[in-house]
Write a protein that holds these residues in place. Structure first.
Motif, PDB file in Angstrom:
ATOM      1  N   LEU A 117      53.338  13.104-150.511  1.00  0.00           N
ATOM      2  CA  LEU A 117      52.891  13.900-151.649  1.00  0.00           C
ATOM      3  C   LEU A 117      52.095  15.112-151.170  1.00  0.00           C
ATOM      4  CD1 LEU A 117      52.830  14.126-154.707  1.00  0.00           C
ATOM      5  CD2 LEU A 117      50.800  12.666-154.722  1.00  0.00           C
ATOM      6  N   GLY A 118      51.304  14.931-150.129  1.00  0.00           N
ATOM      7  CA  GLY A 118      50.545  16.050-149.588  1.00  0.00           C
ATOM      8  C   GLY A 118      51.448  17.166-149.095  1.00  0.00           C
ATOM      9  N   ALA A 119      52.580  16.814-148.499  1.00  0.00           N
ATOM     10  CA  ALA A 119      53.522  17.828-148.031  1.00  0.00           C
ATOM     11  C   ALA A 119      54.094  18.626-149.202  1.00  0.00           C
ATOM     12  CB  ALA A 119      54.644  17.164-147.240  1.00  0.00           C
ATOM     13  N   VAL A 120      54.359  17.941-150.301  1.00  0.00           N
ATOM     14  CA  VAL A 120      54.858  18.625-151.498  1.00  0.00           C
ATOM     15  C   VAL A 120      53.822  19.613-152.030  1.00  0.00           C
ATOM     16  CG1 VAL A 120      55.569  18.293-153.900  1.00  0.00           C
ATOM     17  CG2 VAL A 120      56.403  16.736-152.127  1.00  0.00           C
ATOM     18  N   TRP A 121      52.569  19.177-152.070  1.00  0.00           N
ATOM     19  CA  TRP A 121      51.486  20.050-152.542  1.00  0.00           C
ATOM     20  C   TRP A 121      51.307  21.244-151.608  1.00  0.00           C
ATOM     21  CZ3 TRP A 121      46.674  18.764-155.658  1.00  0.00           C
ATOM     22  CH2 TRP A 121      46.992  17.929-156.745  1.00  0.00           C
ATOM     23  N   THR A 122      51.375  21.018-150.305  1.00  0.00           N
ATOM     24  CA  THR A 122      51.205  22.109-149.350  1.00  0.00           C
ATOM     25  C   THR A 122      52.284  23.166-149.537  1.00  0.00           C
ATOM     26  OG1 THR A 122      50.153  20.659-147.733  1.00  0.00           O
ATOM     27  CG2 THR A 122      51.106  22.696-146.900  1.00  0.00           C
ATOM     28  N   THR A 123      53.519  22.721-149.712  1.00  0.00           N
ATOM     29  CA  THR A 123      54.627  23.656-149.944  1.00  0.00           C
ATOM     30  C   THR A 123      54.389  24.475-151.203  1.00  0.00           C
ATOM     31  OG1 THR A 123      56.205  22.199-148.839  1.00  0.00           O
ATOM     32  CG2 THR A 123      57.115  23.833-150.354  1.00  0.00           C
ATOM     33  N   ALA A 124      53.939  23.815-152.273  1.00  0.00           N
ATOM     34  CA  ALA A 124      53.681  24.526-153.525  1.00  0.00           C
ATOM     35  C   ALA A 124      52.541  25.527-153.375  1.00  0.00           C
ATOM     36  CB  ALA A 124      53.374  23.526-154.637  1.00  0.00           C
ATOM     37  N   LEU A 125      51.482  25.135-152.690  1.00  0.00           N
ATOM     38  CA  LEU A 125      50.351  26.036-152.457  1.00  0.00           C
ATOM     39  C   LEU A 125      50.780  27.273-151.669  1.00  0.00           C
ATOM     40  CD1 LEU A 125      47.231  23.870-151.517  1.00  0.00           C
ATOM     41  CD2 LEU A 125      47.358  25.591-153.323  1.00  0.00           C
ATOM     42  N   ASN A 126      51.613  27.082-150.664  1.00  0.00           N
ATOM     43  CA  ASN A 126      52.049  28.191-149.818  1.00  0.00           C
ATOM     44  C   ASN A 126      52.845  29.236-150.598  1.00  0.00           C
ATOM     45  OD1 ASN A 126      50.923  27.572-147.330  1.00  0.00           O
ATOM     46  ND2 ASN A 126      52.576  26.185-146.779  1.00  0.00           N
ATOM     47  N   HIS A 127      53.416  28.824-151.705  1.00  0.00           N
ATOM     48  CA  HIS A 127      54.234  29.733-152.509  1.00  0.00           C
ATOM     49  C   HIS A 127      53.436  30.964-152.960  1.00  0.00           C
ATOM     50  CE1 HIS A 127      57.458  30.835-155.347  1.00  0.00           C
ATOM     51  NE2 HIS A 127      56.486  31.144-156.185  1.00  0.00           N
ATOM     52  N   GLY A 128      52.163  30.772-153.293  1.00  0.00           N
ATOM     53  CA  GLY A 128      51.372  31.872-153.825  1.00  0.00           C
ATOM     54  C   GLY A 128      50.375  32.471-152.859  1.00  0.00           C
ATOM     55  N   LEU A 129      50.203  31.860-151.687  1.00  0.00           N
ATOM     56  CA  LEU A 129      49.183  32.321-150.754  1.00  0.00           C
ATOM     57  C   LEU A 129      49.712  33.389-149.797  1.00  0.00           C
ATOM     58  CD1 LEU A 129      47.462  28.967-149.763  1.00  0.00           C
ATOM     59  CD2 LEU A 129      46.375  30.857-150.946  1.00  0.00           C
ATOM     60  N   THR A 130      48.928  34.416-149.571  1.00  0.00           N
ATOM     61  CA  THR A 130      49.286  35.406-148.559  1.00  0.00           C
ATOM     62  C   THR A 130      48.984  34.872-147.163  1.00  0.00           C
ATOM     63  OG1 THR A 130      47.103  36.436-148.822  1.00  0.00           O
ATOM     64  CG2 THR A 130      48.920  37.360-150.107  1.00  0.00           C
ATOM     65  N   VAL A 131      47.986  34.002-147.054  1.00  0.00           N
ATOM     66  CA  VAL A 131      47.696  33.301-145.802  1.00  0.00           C
ATOM     67  C   VAL A 131      48.091  31.838-146.000  1.00  0.00           C
ATOM     68  CG1 VAL A 131      45.946  32.620-144.136  1.00  0.00           C
ATOM     69  CG2 VAL A 131      45.759  34.833-145.291  1.00  0.00           C
ATOM     70  N   PRO A 132      49.230  31.417-145.462  1.00  0.00           N
ATOM     71  CA  PRO A 132      49.698  30.045-145.702  1.00  0.00           C
ATOM     72  C   PRO A 132      48.679  29.006-145.271  1.00  0.00           C
ATOM     73  CG  PRO A 132      51.411  31.372-144.669  1.00  0.00           C
ATOM     74  CD  PRO A 132      50.142  32.175-144.602  1.00  0.00           C
ATOM     75  N   VAL A 133      48.666  27.901-146.005  1.00  0.00           N
ATOM     76  CA  VAL A 133      47.690  26.856-145.700  1.00  0.00           C
ATOM     77  C   VAL A 133      48.091  26.008-144.499  1.00  0.00           C
ATOM     78  CG1 VAL A 133      46.752  26.688-148.031  1.00  0.00           C
ATOM     79  CG2 VAL A 133      48.719  25.277-147.386  1.00  0.00           C
ATOM     80  N   GLU A 134      49.160  26.419-143.794  1.00  0.00           N
ATOM     81  CA  GLU A 134      49.422  25.780-142.516  1.00  0.00           C
ATOM     82  C   GLU A 134      48.242  26.014-141.578  1.00  0.00           C
ATOM     83  OE1 GLU A 134      51.855  27.262-144.117  1.00  0.00           O
ATOM     84  OE2 GLU A 134      53.652  26.018-143.990  1.00  0.00           O
ATOM     85  N   GLY A 135      47.486  27.090-141.845  1.00  0.00           N
ATOM     86  CA  GLY A 135      46.313  27.383-141.045  1.00  0.00           C
ATOM     87  C   GLY A 135      45.102  26.569-141.448  1.00  0.00           C
ATOM     88  N   ALA A 136      45.275  25.713-142.418  1.00  0.00           N
ATOM     89  CA  ALA A 136      44.183  24.849-142.872  1.00  0.00           C
ATOM     90  C   ALA A 136      44.581  23.392-142.683  1.00  0.00           C
ATOM     91  CB  ALA A 136      43.880  25.126-144.351  1.00  0.00           C
ATOM     92  N   ASP A 137      43.601  22.543-142.757  1.00  0.00           N
ATOM     93  CA  ASP A 137      43.832  21.110-142.659  1.00  0.00           C
ATOM     94  C   ASP A 137      43.894  20.564-144.084  1.00  0.00           C
ATOM     95  OD1 ASP A 137      44.043  18.505-141.897  1.00  0.00           O
ATOM     96  OD2 ASP A 137      41.979  18.299-141.220  1.00  0.00           O
ATOM     97  N   VAL A 138      45.112  20.306-144.583  1.00  0.00           N
ATOM     98  CA  VAL A 138      45.308  19.877-145.967  1.00  0.00           C
ATOM     99  C   VAL A 138      45.598  18.381-145.995  1.00  0.00           C
ATOM    100  CG1 VAL A 138      46.602  20.231-148.101  1.00  0.00           C
ATOM    101  CG2 VAL A 138      46.242  22.150-146.532  1.00  0.00           C
ATOM    102  N   ARG A 139      44.813  17.646-146.732  1.00  0.00           N
ATOM    103  CA  ARG A 139      44.993  16.193-146.834  1.00  0.00           C
ATOM    104  C   ARG A 139      45.037  15.767-148.302  1.00  0.00           C
ATOM    105  NH1 ARG A 139      43.566  13.765-141.836  1.00  0.00           N
ATOM    106  NH2 ARG A 139      44.029  15.352-140.236  1.00  0.00           N
ATOM    107  N   MET A 140      45.893  14.811-148.586  1.00  0.00           N
ATOM    108  CA  MET A 140      46.010  14.270-149.937  1.00  0.00           C
ATOM    109  C   MET A 140      45.280  12.931-150.029  1.00  0.00           C
ATOM    110  SD  MET A 140      47.155  13.995-153.082  1.00  0.00           S
ATOM    111  CE  MET A 140      48.218  15.429-153.223  1.00  0.00           C
ATOM    112  N   VAL A 141      44.466  12.780-151.075  1.00  0.00           N
ATOM    113  CA  VAL A 141      43.862  11.487-151.387  1.00  0.00           C
ATOM    114  C   VAL A 141      44.764  10.811-152.418  1.00  0.00           C
ATOM    115  CG1 VAL A 141      41.870  10.282-152.324  1.00  0.00           C
ATOM    116  CG2 VAL A 141      41.542  12.327-150.913  1.00  0.00           C
ATOM    117  N   TYR A 142      45.379   9.728-151.999  1.00  0.00           N
ATOM    118  CA  TYR A 142      46.333   8.997-152.828  1.00  0.00           C
ATOM    119  C   TYR A 142      45.651   7.740-153.369  1.00  0.00           C
ATOM    120  CZ  TYR A 142      50.528   6.201-153.889  1.00  0.00           C
ATOM    121  OH  TYR A 142      51.479   5.431-154.503  1.00  0.00           O
ATOM    122  N   TYR A 143      45.733   7.533-154.671  1.00  0.00           N
ATOM    123  CA  TYR A 143      45.067   6.370-155.262  1.00  0.00           C
ATOM    124  C   TYR A 143      45.925   5.658-156.299  1.00  0.00           C
ATOM    125  CZ  TYR A 143      44.286   9.542-159.215  1.00  0.00           C
ATOM    126  OH  TYR A 143      44.478  10.410-160.264  1.00  0.00           O
TER     127      TYR A 143
END
Length: 277
Positions: free
Chosen positions: A26-52
């Protein structure tokens, strides 16, 4: 490296994967969606999903979200759905009386009032209210969900916490109860202000009838589609003080509550971009 923590909303239970695997997927899906609008892709950040979502399953792995669930909701979930319909202007006296009004009729009545697809609204109701009630009205479940988020915040020390739908309720509760800190809380499609159903059950003492930005959140950005059936009433600032920025923006006429559409939106990208380095 910027740390971004994300927490999902309802209907994300993945019975075929362990929680860690479900979180990564799910985190990978969110990262892809976030990158759609960012000029600086969040590949440069540490993105983690909290799954509950697994913690909301009191009887083990079961399929969620089927239309038939409208006929088999718990009394608490059905009552929450009726309250929600009234917030949207539905007169339950038109049916069989408040307590006896079927949830299917409630969903269809909201769909008619809003000019929305009937099946889409039925699906939203079937997914949202059982998960919401499972979190809000089971102390053991609520504690377990908050503990999972709190441990992730303590472990990752995120700059940004992005919380969708029910996840924003979990985030709000957890930041207050555990005294945790983030530079920014970004809530998307949040039901926090929903009277009777959500707001009275928040685990934070209100002041003059209003909630407030968690003390550990340096900023709070709230983003809501004007047509989001869950993010009501709007604006959120009528119920909460110290919201840094409250944004109303369309994410799609037929996708009024989907996390991916919020994450692709320019408003979300702009809010996140301030913290991505």
């Amino acid at each position: 490296m910027t740390a971004i923590l994300t927490i999902h909303g309802v209907n994300q239970f993945d019975p075929d994967r362990a929680p860690a695997e479900a979180a990564a997927r799910l985190g990978a899906v969110w990262t892809t969606a976030l990158n759609h609008g960012l000029t600086v892709p969040v590949e440069g950040a540490d993105v983690r999903m909290v799954y509950y979502a697994d913690l909301l399953q009191p009887t083990g792995p079961v399929s969620q979200g089927a239309e038939g669930d409208l006929d088999h909701m718990s009394p608490e979930a059905a009552e929450a759905a009726r309250h929600w319909a009234e917030l949207h202007g539905v007169d339950l006296d038109q049916a069989q009386g408040r307590v006896l009004t079927p949830v299917r009729w409630v969903a269809d009545a909201v769909a008619r009032r809003k000019g929305l697809d009937r099946d889409a609204v039925r699906g939203l109701v079937a997914r949202f209210f059982p998960d919401l009630v499972a979190y809000l009205h089971s102390p053991a479940t609520r504690d377990a969900v908050q503990t999972r988020l709190a441990e992730a915040i303590e472990r990752e020390s995120p700059s940004v916490l992005i919380a969708h739908s029910l996840g924003s309720v979990v985030a709000y509760d957890t930041l207050w109860r555990h005294g945790l800190k983030v530079d920014a809380l970004i809530s998307i499609g949040s039901p926090l202000a929903m009277p009777d159903i959500v707001f009275p059950h928040l685990q934070h003492t209100c002041t003059a009838g209003k909630g407030s930005r968690p003390q550990g959140a340096g900023a709070w950005v709230n983003i809501a589609d004007p047509g989001d059936l869950v993010a009501i009433p709007q604006p959120l600032t009528e119920r909460f003080d110290k919201v840094t920025t409250n944004i109303r923006t369309g994410i799609g006429a037929f996708s009024f509550h989907k996390a991916a559409n919020y994450l692709r939106n320019k408003a979300t990208a702009d809010a996140v971009a301030r913290y991505v380095s």
